[in-house]
Scaffold this motif. Structure first.
Motif, short mmCIF file in Angstrom:
data_model
loop_
_atom_site.label_atom_id
_atom_site.label_comp_id
_atom_site.label_asym_id
_atom_site.label_seq_id
_atom_site.Cartn_x
_atom_site.Cartn_y
_atom_site.Cartn_z
N VAL A 73 0.86 -1.18 0.00
CA VAL A 73 0.00 0.00 0.00
C VAL A 73 0.90 1.23 0.00
N GLY A 74 0.51 2.26 -0.76
CA GLY A 74 1.28 3.50 -0.79
C GLY A 74 0.54 4.63 -0.08
N VAL A 75 1.30 5.54 0.50
CA VAL A 75 0.71 6.68 1.21
C VAL A 75 1.26 7.97 0.61
N GLU A 76 0.38 8.86 0.22
CA GLU A 76 0.76 10.07 -0.53
C GLU A 76 -0.05 11.30 -0.09
N ASP A 77 0.50 12.48 -0.40
CA ASP A 77 -0.27 13.72 -0.18
C ASP A 77 -0.43 14.51 -1.49
N ALA A 78 0.08 13.95 -2.60
CA ALA A 78 0.02 14.68 -3.88
C ALA A 78 -0.85 13.91 -4.87
N LYS A 79 -1.57 14.69 -5.68
CA LYS A 79 -2.45 14.08 -6.70
C LYS A 79 -1.63 13.18 -7.64
N VAL A 80 -0.47 13.70 -8.10
CA VAL A 80 0.37 12.89 -9.00
C VAL A 80 0.93 11.65 -8.29
N GLY A 81 1.05 11.75 -6.97
CA GLY A 81 1.54 10.62 -6.17
C GLY A 81 0.51 9.50 -6.15
#
Ligand code: BG6
Ligand code: MG
Length: 230
Positions: free
Chosen positions: A179-187
């Motif tokens: 699972v990945g955790v991101e704060d950016a739309k492109v992320g």
């Protein structure tokens, strides 16, 4: 008994958590903004926090291009001039991140890293920032990470999957077990392109495509991440 089996199965499903750094592990996204704001102001280009959302997760040069799009255009300066502006931004940024201490871990992140470690999960860092290793050292969390992707070796930035795929491959795992955790739309796009489920930390409009949207890192916990990989 069935409950026991279900839990066991769940534990097996999630095998790795791969984190973005800026804006997820610590609030260094704020320092990127401050440094670019100095450059934009020098160039007399308007730049605010709303426009800054576009810069999150993208490379240094592409960030400059996006700022120039709002002014004289990305072709206004020569390659060398743009490189000099990027270096100038990075010098300002490097000064700002010197003040980072372990207290600057975002809420809940320390506990989550400990929980993941205790559960035997692999932990990855997928940041396109060349300053990521320095920040991780300042935060004193380097030992938690089983793999820190080398931003210098990743030629295609987010939204391409490369930096997340690099972590998944280094663990020898299948993306559906990570699972990945991101704060950016492109992320979020990059995580999905890598074949993983995505947790988005931030505003619902920016994080709209995430499989789980949380308003802040304090809402993150291992149980929520596990439920995504089910
Ligand atoms: C990302 C940030 O993590 O790293 C972007 O979200 C930044 O804002 C990019 O441009 C590159 O970082 P650096 O530190 O190599 O300029
Ligand atoms: Mg980020």
């Amino acid at each position: 008994m069935s409950v026991y089996y279900k839990n066991t199965e769940r534990n097996i499903m999630l095998q790795a958590v791969i984190f973005d750094l800026d804006g997820v592990i610590t609030d260094s996204a704020r320092y990127h903004f401050e440094a670019w704001r100095d450059i934009a102001s020098k160039l007399q280009i308007s730049f605010d926090e709303t426009y800054n959302e576009k810069l999150k997760g993208v490379s240094r040069l592409e960030s400059l291009n996006l700022i120039l799009d709002n002014g004289p255009g990305r072709d206004y300066f020569s390659k060398d001039e743009k490189e000099a502006l990027c270096t100038e931004k990075n010098e300002i940024y490097k000064e700002l991140i010197k003040q980072i201490t372990p207290d600057d871990l975002l809420p809940g992140i320390g506990n989550l890293l400990t929980e993941c470690k205790k559960a035997g999960l692999k932990i990855g860092l997928a940041s396109v920032s060349k300053n990521a290793p320095f920040i991780v050292e300042r935060l004193q969390v380097a030992d938690y990470f089983d793999h820190i992707a080398d931003a210098a070796k990743i030629t295609r930035s987010k939204p391409f999957p490369d930096i997340f795929s690099d972590c998944v491959e280094s663990f020898g795992l299948l993306p559906e077990n990570c699972v990945g955790v991101e704060d950016a739309k492109v992320g979020i796009e990059a995580i999905h392109a890598a074949g993983m489920k995505a947790v988005g930390v931030g505003s619902p409009d920016q994080m709209a495509d995430a499989d789980l949207i949380l308003s802040g890192t304090s809402e993150l916990n291992l149980q929520k991440l596990r439920s995504l990989a089910d």
